[in-house]
Design a protein around this motif. Structure first.
Motif, PDB file in Angstrom:
ATOM      1  N   ARG A  78       0.841  -1.202   0.000  1.00 47.32           N
ATOM      2  CA  ARG A  78       0.000   0.000   0.000  1.00 47.32           C
ATOM      3  C   ARG A  78       0.879   1.256   0.000  1.00 47.32           C
ATOM      4  O   ARG A  78       0.585   2.227  -0.689  1.00 47.32           O
ATOM      5  N   SER A  79       1.966   1.234   0.764  1.00 49.66           N
ATOM      6  CA  SER A  79       2.880   2.376   0.773  1.00 49.66           C
ATOM      7  C   SER A  79       3.521   2.581  -0.592  1.00 49.66           C
ATOM      8  O   SER A  79       3.629   3.721  -1.068  1.00 49.66           O
ATOM      9  N   ALA A  80       3.940   1.493  -1.239  1.00 49.55           N
ATOM     10  CA  ALA A  80       4.560   1.614  -2.562  1.00 49.55           C
ATOM     11  C   ALA A  80       3.583   2.214  -3.566  1.00 49.55           C
ATOM     12  O   ALA A  80       3.940   3.115  -4.339  1.00 49.55           O
ATOM     13  N   VAL A  81       2.355   1.752  -3.553  1.00 51.49           N
ATOM     14  CA  VAL A  81       1.337   2.280  -4.467  1.00 51.49           C
ATOM     15  C   VAL A  81       1.064   3.745  -4.156  1.00 51.49           C
ATOM     16  O   VAL A  81       0.969   4.584  -5.059  1.00 51.49           O
ATOM     17  N   THR A  82       0.982   4.087  -2.880  1.00 47.48           N
ATOM     18  CA  THR A  82       0.683   5.460  -2.481  1.00 47.48           C
ATOM     19  C   THR A  82       1.821   6.401  -2.874  1.00 47.48           C
ATOM     20  O   THR A  82       1.583   7.496  -3.382  1.00 47.48           O
ATOM     21  N   ILE A  83       3.063   5.976  -2.647  1.00 49.49           N
ATOM     22  CA  ILE A  83       4.209   6.793  -3.062  1.00 49.49           C
ATOM     23  C   ILE A  83       4.140   7.060  -4.561  1.00 49.49           C
ATOM     24  O   ILE A  83       4.315   8.196  -5.013  1.00 49.49           O
ATOM     25  N   THR A  84       3.866   6.031  -5.339  1.00 50.08           N
ATOM     26  CA  THR A  84       3.782   6.190  -6.791  1.00 50.08           C
ATOM     27  C   THR A  84       2.678   7.177  -7.169  1.00 50.08           C
ATOM     28  O   THR A  84       2.877   8.040  -8.029  1.00 50.08           O
ATOM     29  N   ALA A  85       1.534   7.077  -6.524  1.00 55.13           N
ATOM     30  CA  ALA A  85       0.430   7.995  -6.818  1.00 55.13           C
ATOM     31  C   ALA A  85       0.798   9.430  -6.465  1.00 55.13           C
ATOM     32  O   ALA A  85       0.474  10.365  -7.207  1.00 55.13           O
ATOM     33  N   MET A  86       1.497   9.618  -5.352  1.00 53.97           N
ATOM     34  CA  MET A  86       1.892  10.974  -4.950  1.00 53.97           C
ATOM     35  C   MET A  86       2.870  11.570  -5.974  1.00 53.97           C
ATOM     36  O   MET A  86       2.776  12.747  -6.322  1.00 53.97           O
ATOM     37  N   VAL A  87       3.797  10.747  -6.462  1.00 52.37           N
ATOM     38  CA  VAL A  87       4.746  11.221  -7.475  1.00 52.37           C
ATOM     39  C   VAL A  87       3.994  11.533  -8.772  1.00 52.37           C
ATOM     40  O   VAL A  87       4.205  12.588  -9.385  1.00 52.37           O
ATOM     41  N   ALA A  88       3.124  10.636  -9.190  1.00 53.03           N
ATOM     42  CA  ALA A  88       2.406  10.816 -10.456  1.00 53.03           C
ATOM     43  C   ALA A  88       1.594  12.106 -10.474  1.00 53.03           C
ATOM     44  O   ALA A  88       1.474  12.759 -11.501  1.00 53.03           O
ATOM     45  N   HIS A  89       1.072  12.475  -9.319  1.00 53.54           N
ATOM     46  CA  HIS A  89       0.214  13.661  -9.255  1.00 53.54           C
ATOM     47  C   HIS A  89       0.917  14.890  -8.690  1.00 53.54           C
ATOM     48  O   HIS A  89       0.307  15.948  -8.576  1.00 53.54           O
ATOM     49  N   GLY A  90       2.190  14.746  -8.317  1.00 54.47           N
ATOM     50  CA  GLY A  90       2.951  15.895  -7.834  1.00 54.47           C
ATOM     51  C   GLY A  90       2.523  16.406  -6.479  1.00 54.47           C
ATOM     52  O   GLY A  90       2.625  17.597  -6.199  1.00 54.47           O
ATOM     53  N   HIS A  91       2.077  15.513  -5.616  1.00 52.60           N
ATOM     54  CA  HIS A  91       1.656  15.889  -4.260  1.00 52.60           C
ATOM     55  C   HIS A  91       2.842  15.721  -3.305  1.00 52.60           C
ATOM     56  O   HIS A  91       2.971  14.729  -2.601  1.00 52.60           O
ATOM     57  N   TRP A  92       3.720  16.724  -3.291  1.00 52.06           N
ATOM     58  CA  TRP A  92       5.012  16.590  -2.626  1.00 52.06           C
ATOM     59  C   TRP A  92       4.911  16.563  -1.112  1.00 52.06           C
ATOM     60  O   TRP A  92       5.647  15.815  -0.462  1.00 52.06           O
ATOM     61  N   GLU A  93       4.038  17.357  -0.502  1.00 51.97           N
ATOM     62  CA  GLU A  93       3.886  17.298   0.965  1.00 51.97           C
ATOM     63  C   GLU A  93       3.338  15.944   1.382  1.00 51.97           C
ATOM     64  O   GLU A  93       3.789  15.361   2.371  1.00 51.97           O
ATOM     65  N   GLU A  94       2.361  15.451   0.647  1.00 51.66           N
ATOM     66  CA  GLU A  94       1.815  14.121   0.936  1.00 51.66           C
ATOM     67  C   GLU A  94       2.873  13.045   0.695  1.00 51.66           C
ATOM     68  O   GLU A  94       2.934  12.064   1.417  1.00 51.66           O
ATOM     69  N   LEU A  95       3.704  13.234  -0.340  1.00 54.41           N
ATOM     70  CA  LEU A  95       4.782  12.275  -0.601  1.00 54.41           C
ATOM     71  C   LEU A  95       5.709  12.199   0.605  1.00 54.41           C
ATOM     72  O   LEU A  95       6.053  11.100   1.053  1.00 54.41           O
ATOM     73  N   ALA A  96       6.109  13.342   1.140  1.00 52.92           N
ATOM     74  CA  ALA A  96       7.000  13.348   2.304  1.00 52.92           C
ATOM     75  C   ALA A  96       6.362  12.578   3.462  1.00 52.92           C
ATOM     76  O   ALA A  96       7.017  11.740   4.109  1.00 52.92           O
ATOM     77  N   MET A  97       5.083  12.836   3.710  1.00 54.46           N
ATOM     78  CA  MET A  97       4.379  12.143   4.796  1.00 54.46           C
ATOM     79  C   MET A  97       4.359  10.630   4.536  1.00 54.46           C
ATOM     80  O   MET A  97       4.600   9.828   5.446  1.00 54.46           O
ATOM     81  N   HIS A  98       4.109  10.236   3.281  1.00 52.17           N
ATOM     82  CA  HIS A  98       3.998   8.805   2.982  1.00 52.17           C
ATOM     83  C   HIS A  98       5.359   8.119   2.865  1.00 52.17           C
ATOM     84  O   HIS A  98       5.439   6.897   3.001  1.00 52.17           O
ATOM     85  N   ILE A  99       6.421   8.864   2.645  1.00 46.66           N
ATOM     86  CA  ILE A  99       7.760   8.259   2.735  1.00 46.66           C
ATOM     87  C   ILE A  99       8.042   7.885   4.182  1.00 46.66           C
ATOM     88  O   ILE A  99       8.525   6.786   4.475  1.00 46.66           O
ATOM     89  N   ARG A 100       7.720   8.795   5.098  1.00 47.46           N
ATOM     90  CA  ARG A 100       7.860   8.455   6.522  1.00 47.46           C
ATOM     91  C   ARG A 100       6.996   7.243   6.872  1.00 47.46           C
ATOM     92  O   ARG A 100       7.435   6.334   7.582  1.00 47.46           O
TER      93      ARG A 100
END
Length: 156
Positions: A78-100
């Motif tokens: 789920r984290s891998a899919v979410t990280i990919t979605a954040m990158v695909a859509h350019g949601h950088w703050e959410e990406l940082a949160m989901h990397i953690r």
């Protein structure tokens, strides 16, 4: 698709027939706290007001209670899919949160690097470039937090 992990009463996570809205919310909040950390969730809840309250309720019930509690794939997946979605859509703050969150869910930094390399091909190099910078900042921040905690432990 069927199999023991997708059949039976656990098929839908906390969204079981007869589950109350409160049970779904509580299950979602439990997973949300486990994945994002209590401090993050507490900050999000503390900052909600009459304008954002319905949104916070919705993401807790639907995203966290409805999806993240399902047993069909691991939290790492789920984290891998979410990280990919954040990158695909350019949601950088959410990406940082989901990397953690991915680290919390058991992904290694090397696995996150591989996910970001994969995004370079399917989401574009410029997006992956920003994603790598975001991850680098998150890891730097995490390392600093760990050093500060270690120093405080040494002083006590």
């Amino acid at each position: 698709m069927s199999g023991p992990e997708l059949d039976g009463p656990r098929r839908n996570g906390v969204v079981q027939p007869g589950a109350t809205s409160q049970e779904i919310y509580d299950g979602g909040m439990k997973v949300r706290r486990e994945v994002l950390g209590a401090a993050h969730v507490d900050r999000a809840n503390a900052s909600k007001d009459s304008f954002t309250e319905d949104f916070q309720d919705m993401i807790t019930r639907i995203a966290w209670g409805g999806i993240w509690t399902r047993p069909g794939i691991s939290r790492q997946m789920r984290s891998a899919v979410t990280i990919t979605a954040m990158v695909a859509h350019g949601h950088w703050e959410e990406l940082a949160m989901h990397i953690r969150a991915a680290i919390t869910n058991g992904l290694s930094r090397d696995e996150i690097k591989e996910i970001l390399l994969q995004t370079a091909i399917y989401c574009g190099v410029p997006s992956a470039n920003t994603a790598f910078k975001t991850a680098q900042q998150v890891f730097h921040s995490m390392d600093n937090e760990a050093m500060e905690t270690a120093e405080m432990d040494d002083e006590s």
